[in-house]
Write an enzyme that holds these catalytic residues in place. Structure first.
Site, short mmCIF file in Angstrom:
data_model
loop_
_atom_site.label_atom_id
_atom_site.label_comp_id
_atom_site.label_asym_id
_atom_site.label_seq_id
_atom_site.Cartn_x
_atom_site.Cartn_y
_atom_site.Cartn_z
N GLU A 138 0.90 -1.19 -0.04
CA GLU A 138 0.04 0.05 -0.15
C GLU A 138 1.02 1.31 -0.07
OE1 GLU A 138 -2.88 -0.67 -1.09
OE2 GLU A 138 -4.25 -1.01 0.36
N THR A 191 -6.30 6.92 -5.02
CA THR A 191 -6.07 6.83 -3.63
C THR A 191 -5.17 8.06 -3.26
OG1 THR A 191 -6.73 4.60 -3.15
CG2 THR A 191 -5.72 5.67 -1.45
N1 HSE Z 1 -8.38 4.58 4.33
C1 HSE Z 1 -7.93 4.45 3.03
C2 HSE Z 1 -8.24 5.98 2.41
C3 HSE Z 1 -8.54 3.57 2.04
O1 HSE Z 1 -9.57 6.32 2.69
O2 HSE Z 1 -7.57 6.55 1.79
C4 HSE Z 1 -7.98 3.65 0.68
O3 HSE Z 1 -8.69 2.37 0.10
#
Ligand code: HSE
Length: 317
Positions: A138, A191
């Site tokens: 990630e 993201t």
């Molecule tokens: N918690 C992360 C965000 C998840 O909201 O950026 C990304 O899928």
């Protein structure tokens, strides 16, 4: 869709599901797995050294094949370093979900890759121990090593990240008849970009609101109290800002609420929108109404309806 090739050398094959991160009030600390879509990965021993992505199917040529950039190989590399293992592995990835969708696409590939590699090595690690390696993937994918997609993708069910340092991951039991509708509008939202728009500080008033709802949601899940779950599915931290990046968000959410869901919010960093319901009928009906709201502003979408997936990533024989 094209199929992965089954190698002649020793290999393991695994599937990992899509995930809904944040679940409204749990930004970066809560997520759950759904039954579909998901990704499949085959990891094969070879007699060279290092990791090599030999094929990726279903990504439209968008994902990197370089081992230091691909989420599957970055995760495997972190695991092998931890185990002080070396040798050569070839990796085939079959993407069966959209990229940049808010469905945890990068997490699913990393989770499937880790479960397959663990199997190939004779399962030296527990599933929960694999989460830390997927977090490295990630970090590569979006610049933040968040665990709210990878933990449920690996472990299944609802998972709370109680703490990042030290990492403390807690599986949360959920009622058996909880259904999820996810509507994915055909736009891509990275993201990394959806994280940049967020404020770095929140007011005490918003913090009180948010942690009340998060505690309420956890209690609601553990007590199978659907009304409490519904009251708690509110997000005053990310949704007010990120919803501006999702065309038609307010209409989609209203359509879901008008059709009897418990609550509705952005799935992960978006643009997908999820809703939770107590029956498959409601989940289907609400999902179709959400799609209709998008269609009215000229956006096509996909609808995924499923139960919460309690199994998580698993080996395919
Ligand atoms: N918690 C992360 C965000 C998840 O909201 O950026 C990304 O899928």
């Amino acid at each position: 869709m094209a199929q992965l090739e089954f190698p002649e050398s020793k290999y393991a094959r695994a599937f990992a599901p899509a995930t809904v991160a944040n679940v409204a009030c749990g930004f970066d600390v809560l997520g759950f797995a759904v039954e579909n879509p998901g990704d499949e990965v085959i990891v094969t021993e070879n007699n060279s050294y290092g990791l090599k992505v030999t094929s990726i199917i279903g990504d439209g040529g968008k994902l990197p094949i370089e081992a230091n950039k691909n989420t599957a190989t970055v995760a495997i590399n972190a695991m092998l370093n931890h185990l002080k293992a070396d040798g050569g592995l070839s990796i085939q990835i079959k993407k069966m979900m959209p990229l940049g969708s808010g469905l945890g696409s990068s997490a699913a590939s990393a989770a499937a890759a880790l479960v397959a590699t663990n199997e190939l090595l004779g399962n030296p690690l527990q599933k929960k121990e694999l989460v830390q390696f997927a977090m490295e993937a990630e970090r590569i994918a979006c610049g933040a090593a968040h665990a709210d997609n990878v933990a449920p993708a690996i472990m299944g069910g609802f998972v709370l990240i109680r703490s990042y340092s030290p990492l403390d991951i807690v599986a949360i039991p959920a009622p058996a008849s909880l259904y999820c509708s996810i509507v994915h509008p055909h736009i891509e939202l990275r993201t990394e970009d959806a994280r940049k728009v967020l404020k770095q500080d929140i007011s005490l008033k918003d913090a009180i609101n948010q942690w009340g709802n998060l505690a309420g949601l956890i209690a609601g899940l553990m007590r199978s109290d659907y009304e409490l779950i519904g009251r708690s599915l509110k997000d005053v931290v990310a949704e007010p800002i990120r919803s501006l990046l999702i065309p038609g968000f307010d209409a989609v959410k209203q359509a879901a609420l008008d059709n009897g869901v418990l609550g509705c919010s952005i799935s992960g960093s978006g643009p997908s929108v999820f809703a939770l319901s107590t029956s498959k009928e409601t989940a289907n009906k609400a999902g179709q109404a959400m799609q209709k709201a998008l269609h009215e502003i000229g956006l096509d979408s996909d609808l995924y309806v499923s139960k919460v997936n309690s199994k998580g990533a698993h080996v395919l024989k």
